[in-house]
Design an enzyme around this catalytic site. Sequence first.
Site, PDB file in Angstrom:
ATOM      1  N   ARG A  84      36.156  52.065  42.613  1.00 19.78           N
ATOM      2  CA  ARG A  84      36.427  51.419  43.581  1.00 19.78           C
ATOM      3  C   ARG A  84      35.185  51.411  44.887  1.00 19.78           C
ATOM      4  NH1 ARG A  84      41.387  50.459  47.034  1.00 19.78           N
ATOM      5  NH2 ARG A  84      40.428  49.171  48.655  1.00 19.78           N
ATOM      6  N   ARG A  93      39.115  44.236  44.265  1.00 20.78           N
ATOM      7  CA  ARG A  93      38.956  45.476  43.976  1.00 20.78           C
ATOM      8  C   ARG A  93      39.100  45.862  42.383  1.00 20.78           C
ATOM      9  NH1 ARG A  93      43.062  46.416  47.678  1.00 20.78           N
ATOM     10  NH2 ARG A  93      41.685  45.029  49.109  1.00 20.78           N
ATOM     11  N   ASP A  96      43.276  49.905  43.340  1.00 17.28           N
ATOM     12  CA  ASP A  96      44.036  50.025  44.562  1.00 17.28           C
ATOM     13  C   ASP A  96      45.293  50.669  44.294  1.00 17.28           C
ATOM     14  OD1 ASP A  96      44.404  50.135  47.263  1.00 17.28           O
ATOM     15  OD2 ASP A  96      45.430  47.951  47.183  1.00 17.28           O
ATOM     16  N   ASP A  98      48.265  52.964  46.299  1.00 18.28           N
ATOM     17  CA  ASP A  98      48.872  52.999  47.668  1.00 18.28           C
ATOM     18  C   ASP A  98      50.244  53.989  47.418  1.00 18.28           C
ATOM     19  OD1 ASP A  98      47.352  51.299  49.647  1.00 18.28           O
ATOM     20  OD2 ASP A  98      48.354  49.615  48.670  1.00 18.28           O
TER      21      ASP A  98
END
Length: 262
Positions: A84, A93, A96, A98
């Site tokens: 990343r 990207r 990712d 989260d």
Amino acid sequence: MYECLIAFGSNEGNRQEAYLAVVQRLNQTRDLQVTATSTLLVTDAVGSQSQQPEYLNGAIGIETSIEPARLHQRLIEIENELGRVRRERWGSRTIDLDLLLYGQEQVDTENLVVPHPRMSFRRFVLEPASEIAGHLIHPPSGQTLQQLVSRLNEADDLVLCVGGHPIEEFLPAIAVETEGDSSPPWELRSIKSLEKYREFQMRAKLVVYHRPTSREIESNDVITPLLLAASSFSGATLQLPPNIDEAKLELLAAIEAMKPLR
């Protein structure tokens, strides 16, 4: 052990391989076990001002005793291990990750907000998350993930802007900008009273609001209960930044993210 959800996204490199690598690294993490993985969805980029490749989006369920800040740091470590590179916000990207939910805990620090503040209106997050954990509660709204998806499917294309944010004067122009090739503009309404909020809340897909200043609170005894009602809306919510240009981008991206996936 806490039941947690992680969102995965990638639109660079071998996206499928990146997903498998994330699952492998999570399973190799001490005091953490992967319990479920979702189907991967192919989605268009949301919020970007430039053309981007399609994303693969998915969700990963885990059980862990690692505390939230350390778990968040572990996700950053995995992102870095898998290449990343952080450039622009909403940019392309390789990976990712989260942290969406950490049990029923709510965290609000400089570096981490849980539940993820944009998960309640992002279909590319909610749909895979609901596939593997539709029963989990989204604490701010009090709704299950499946209920949040159902509301996006069933509610009107209506956004309520609550509490007097400066963006209100631009709502007509923003409504026009939401128009697609064959779709009518969304309805965006400025709401400044509890009475109006209660009249329209059951129809709305999204409620947006801002954090009031001390001066606003002191000068208006209506604003606090109104914003409290908005922040606990039983659906999708978004807290707008004070800057008008940033708020406009956030709102347009949110509307884009609520539209049905292809």
